[in-house]
Design a protein around this motif. Structure first.
Motif, mmCIF file in Angstrom:
data_model
loop_
_atom_site.group_PDB
_atom_site.id
_atom_site.type_symbol
_atom_site.label_atom_id
_atom_site.label_comp_id
_atom_site.label_asym_id
_atom_site.label_seq_id
_atom_site.Cartn_x
_atom_site.Cartn_y
_atom_site.Cartn_z
ATOM 1 N N LEU A 197 74.428 50.709 25.753
ATOM 2 C CA LEU A 197 75.515 51.097 26.648
ATOM 3 C C LEU A 197 74.996 51.712 27.943
ATOM 4 C CD1 LEU A 197 78.459 51.475 27.368
ATOM 5 C CD2 LEU A 197 78.466 53.609 26.042
ATOM 6 N N TYR A 198 73.912 52.483 27.864
ATOM 7 C CA TYR A 198 73.423 53.168 29.062
ATOM 8 C C TYR A 198 72.841 52.176 30.059
ATOM 9 C CZ TYR A 198 70.684 56.179 32.130
ATOM 10 O OH TYR A 198 70.146 56.800 33.227
ATOM 11 N N ARG A 199 73.260 52.306 31.300
ATOM 12 C CA ARG A 199 72.759 51.474 32.386
ATOM 13 C C ARG A 199 72.153 52.380 33.448
ATOM 14 N NH1 ARG A 199 73.235 48.023 29.271
ATOM 15 N NH2 ARG A 199 74.304 46.013 29.419
ATOM 16 N N TYR A 200 70.944 52.017 33.904
ATOM 17 C CA TYR A 200 70.341 52.765 35.000
ATOM 18 C C TYR A 200 70.525 51.954 36.270
ATOM 19 C CZ TYR A 200 66.963 55.049 38.009
ATOM 20 O OH TYR A 200 66.359 55.706 39.065
ATOM 21 N N ARG A 201 71.367 52.496 37.174
ATOM 22 C CA ARG A 201 71.720 51.800 38.415
ATOM 23 C C ARG A 201 72.248 50.399 38.142
ATOM 24 N NH1 ARG A 201 67.071 53.736 42.790
ATOM 25 N NH2 ARG A 201 67.561 55.956 42.651
ATOM 26 N N GLY A 202 73.040 50.294 37.075
ATOM 27 C CA GLY A 202 73.712 49.048 36.750
ATOM 28 C C GLY A 202 72.909 48.058 35.943
ATOM 29 N N SER A 203 71.653 48.383 35.631
ATOM 30 C CA SER A 203 70.794 47.432 34.917
ATOM 31 C C SER A 203 70.486 47.931 33.507
ATOM 32 C CB SER A 203 69.479 47.239 35.683
ATOM 33 O OG SER A 203 69.727 46.719 36.970
ATOM 34 N N ALA A 204 70.246 46.971 32.606
ATOM 35 C CA ALA A 204 69.842 47.315 31.243
ATOM 36 C C ALA A 204 68.488 48.009 31.268
ATOM 37 C CB ALA A 204 69.778 46.052 30.385
ATOM 38 N N LEU A 205 68.224 48.825 30.269
ATOM 39 C CA LEU A 205 66.992 49.606 30.230
ATOM 40 C C LEU A 205 65.793 48.748 29.859
ATOM 41 C CD1 LEU A 205 68.163 52.822 28.336
ATOM 42 C CD2 LEU A 205 67.958 52.474 30.799
ATOM 43 N N PRO A 206 64.664 48.953 30.522
ATOM 44 C CA PRO A 206 63.426 48.311 30.064
ATOM 45 C C PRO A 206 62.978 48.968 28.759
ATOM 46 C CG PRO A 206 62.982 49.835 31.859
ATOM 47 C CD PRO A 206 64.466 49.755 31.740
ATOM 48 N N ASP A 207 62.171 48.267 27.995
ATOM 49 C CA ASP A 207 61.751 48.785 26.686
ATOM 50 C C ASP A 207 61.054 50.133 26.784
ATOM 51 O OD1 ASP A 207 62.793 46.528 25.482
ATOM 52 O OD2 ASP A 207 60.871 45.467 25.384
ATOM 53 N N PHE A 208 60.238 50.329 27.819
ATOM 54 C CA PHE A 208 59.473 51.569 27.905
ATOM 55 C C PHE A 208 60.340 52.779 28.266
ATOM 56 C CE2 PHE A 208 58.852 49.401 32.071
ATOM 57 C CZ PHE A 208 59.496 50.305 32.892
ATOM 58 N N ALA A 209 61.602 52.538 28.656
ATOM 59 C CA ALA A 209 62.480 53.655 29.017
ATOM 60 C C ALA A 209 62.754 54.565 27.830
ATOM 61 C CB ALA A 209 63.791 53.129 29.583
ATOM 62 N N VAL A 210 62.629 54.037 26.612
ATOM 63 C CA VAL A 210 62.864 54.854 25.424
ATOM 64 C C VAL A 210 61.903 56.035 25.390
ATOM 65 C CG1 VAL A 210 62.905 54.869 22.901
ATOM 66 C CG2 VAL A 210 63.751 52.873 24.158
ATOM 67 N N ASP A 211 60.647 55.801 25.786
ATOM 68 C CA ASP A 211 59.668 56.891 25.791
ATOM 69 C C ASP A 211 60.072 57.986 26.774
ATOM 70 O OD1 ASP A 211 58.133 55.536 23.941
ATOM 71 O OD2 ASP A 211 56.873 54.580 25.459
ATOM 72 N N LEU A 212 60.606 57.614 27.930
ATOM 73 C CA LEU A 212 61.021 58.612 28.910
ATOM 74 C C LEU A 212 62.262 59.359 28.454
ATOM 75 C CD1 LEU A 212 59.392 56.367 30.679
ATOM 76 C CD2 LEU A 212 60.358 57.670 32.574
ATOM 77 N N LEU A 213 63.234 58.633 27.903
ATOM 78 C CA LEU A 213 64.456 59.278 27.439
ATOM 79 C C LEU A 213 64.168 60.274 26.317
ATOM 80 C CD1 LEU A 213 66.753 56.144 27.433
ATOM 81 C CD2 LEU A 213 67.143 58.192 28.800
ATOM 82 N N GLY A 214 63.158 59.979 25.496
ATOM 83 C CA GLY A 214 62.846 60.834 24.360
ATOM 84 C C GLY A 214 61.838 61.925 24.658
ATOM 85 N N ALA A 215 61.481 62.096 25.931
ATOM 86 C CA ALA A 215 60.469 63.092 26.289
ATOM 87 C C ALA A 215 61.129 64.388 26.743
ATOM 88 C CB ALA A 215 59.562 62.559 27.393
ATOM 89 N N VAL A 216 60.575 65.515 26.303
ATOM 90 C CA VAL A 216 60.994 66.835 26.753
ATOM 91 C C VAL A 216 59.786 67.747 26.631
ATOM 92 C CG1 VAL A 216 61.771 67.667 24.494
ATOM 93 C CG2 VAL A 216 62.806 68.600 26.575
ATOM 94 N N ARG A 217 59.705 68.749 27.482
ATOM 95 C CA ARG A 217 58.569 69.654 27.445
ATOM 96 C C ARG A 217 59.077 71.059 27.114
ATOM 97 N NH1 ARG A 217 56.185 68.080 32.114
ATOM 98 N NH2 ARG A 217 57.230 69.660 33.342
ATOM 99 N N GLY A 218 58.767 71.508 25.892
ATOM 100 C CA GLY A 218 59.143 72.857 25.488
ATOM 101 C C GLY A 218 60.631 73.075 25.353
ATOM 102 N N GLY A 219 61.375 72.055 24.945
ATOM 103 C CA GLY A 219 62.818 72.197 24.833
ATOM 104 C C GLY A 219 63.390 71.351 23.713
ATOM 105 N N THR A 220 64.699 71.161 23.752
ATOM 106 C CA THR A 220 65.428 70.438 22.718
ATOM 107 C C THR A 220 66.251 69.327 23.345
ATOM 108 O OG1 THR A 220 65.609 72.470 21.401
ATOM 109 C CG2 THR A 220 67.100 70.668 20.834
ATOM 110 N N LEU A 221 66.263 68.161 22.700
ATOM 111 C CA LEU A 221 67.022 67.017 23.195
ATOM 112 C C LEU A 221 68.201 66.717 22.272
ATOM 113 C CD1 LEU A 221 64.401 64.329 24.302
ATOM 114 C CD2 LEU A 221 65.820 65.779 25.761
ATOM 115 N N GLY A 222 69.284 66.206 22.876
ATOM 116 C CA GLY A 222 70.414 65.713 22.114
ATOM 117 C C GLY A 222 70.995 64.485 22.792
ATOM 118 N N PHE A 223 71.316 63.468 22.008
ATOM 119 C CA PHE A 223 71.891 62.234 22.530
ATOM 120 C C PHE A 223 73.308 62.106 21.982
ATOM 121 C CE2 PHE A 223 67.382 61.785 22.855
ATOM 122 C CZ PHE A 223 67.186 61.112 24.045
ATOM 123 N N GLY A 224 74.289 62.232 22.890
ATOM 124 C CA GLY A 224 75.685 62.225 22.478
ATOM 125 C C GLY A 224 76.311 60.854 22.607
ATOM 126 N N ARG A 225 77.277 60.600 21.744
ATOM 127 C CA ARG A 225 78.003 59.332 21.762
ATOM 128 C C ARG A 225 79.431 59.588 21.315
ATOM 129 N NH1 ARG A 225 75.222 55.402 17.767
ATOM 130 N NH2 ARG A 225 77.283 54.485 17.519
#
Length: 324
Positions: A197-225
């Motif tokens: 569902l997520y589009r970056y500037r109207g385009s589907a995500l490249p495969d490597f985008a998962v690594d960026l979306l799942g990255a955080v430094r010293g914090g907590t992530l949550g993915f809402g739907r």
């Protein structure tokens, strides 16, 4: 009453008190939530005042307190921890991030070091800050791109500015957030439907985008739907809770997307509010997000929730052929 003050604005409301009070009128300063059927203002302590329109004497916007450069730096650092890319390095007070070219923030260098530590980019001598930054990105096959927040750094002479971004922020205590049970399901990782569902500037995500979306430094992530697991998703959003150098904990909202067929129905506001509620439950005291300066519709939606502009940043790129 009629007013052109949008909900989400910080206002002072002066209104008449009923007979029997010691004073004929009183004031309250807070966030305007609505003007009909009552003028509703939420104060910083969370209390809410509802006033009939005929009792309103004055309603005015309160000018925002000037944001200090130290506050801009603190929020930018917290946001960088929430969107760190896959590699980062400090180079002479510049935070360089790399993320396979996905998003400007994850592939640019920002002057976020303490005052006095940020290297001057006008110096083109061997070993200069400019050369070191350029080499760092060249090793990753990326051009040097700078992210310049308000009042934190000067744009090198002759460089091209583009893609202005408004950073909006809110004190969570001032927000009227959805109450549990929440509509949004929040997980630690995005699943394939979320990513679809997520589009970056109207385009589907490249495969490597998962690594960026799942990255955080010293914090907590949550993915809402919003949407049942066995049905089409209506909306998705990403939240990161990270700490700032001034002691504040921020929940940063990114990757907010509403399915096209379900837009303009309040779903975007709902998922943002519920992600902020999630952030508060993880200790966040403040919330932030970034939105393109030209996207006035999104800014209006975020103002209706209670966000206000905090600062802006722009990207700077070096003129072609400037370095030999």
């Amino acid at each position: 009453m009629t007013t052109d003050i949008p909900p989400g604005s910080r206002v002072v409301l002066r209104y008449a008190l009923p007979p029997g009070h010691s004073h004929p009128m009183t004031d309250i300063v807070g966030i305007l939530e609505s003007v009909a059927p009552f003028v509703t203002v939420r104060a910083s302590d969370g209390s809410v005042v509802e006033v009939e329109p005929e009792r309103v004497i004055a309603l005015k916007i309160v000018p925002a307190r000037p944001v200090r450069a130290s506050e801009i730096r603190a929020l930018e650092l917290a946001s960088a921890d929430g969107w760190p890319g896959v590699e980062h390095a400090w180079i002479d007070g510049w935070l360089a991030r790399y993320g396979h070219g996905f998003t400007g923030r994850a592939n640019s260098a920002a002057p976020l070091g303490d005052p006095g530590t940020v290297g001057d980019l006008e110096d083109r001598c061997p070993g200069s800050t400019l050369e070191r930054l350029r080499n760092w990105y060249a090793e990753r096959e990326r051009p040097l791109r700078l992210l310049i927040p308000d009042r934190l750094g000067a744009v090198p002479l002759g460089w091209h500015l583009s893609d202005e971004v408004v950073v909006m922020a809110a004190d969570i205590a001032n927000l009227a957030l959805p109450q549990r049970p929440l509509t949004t399901t929040i997980t630690a990782r995005p699943d394939p439907d979320w990513l679809a569902l997520y589009r970056y500037r109207g385009s589907a995500l490249p495969d490597f985008a998962v690594d960026l979306l799942g990255a955080v430094r010293g914090g907590t992530l949550g993915f809402g739907r919003i949407g049942a697991a066995d049905s089409t998703l209506l909306a998705v959003a990403r939240g990161s809770v990270t700490s700032a150098s001034d002691g504040r904990l921020w929940v940063g909202l990114t990757a907010v997307e509403v399915a096209e067929a379900h837009r303009r129905r309040g779903i975007g506001s709902l998922i943002c509010g519920e992600m902020i509620t999630w952030g508060r439950e993880h200790g966040a005291t403040h919330a932030s997000l970034q939105v393109a300066a030209e996207n006035e519709g999104a800014q209006a939606m975020y103002r209706s929730i209670g966000f206000v502009p905090h600062h802006r940043y722009r990207y700077a790129t070096e003129p072609v052929g400037a370095w030999h």
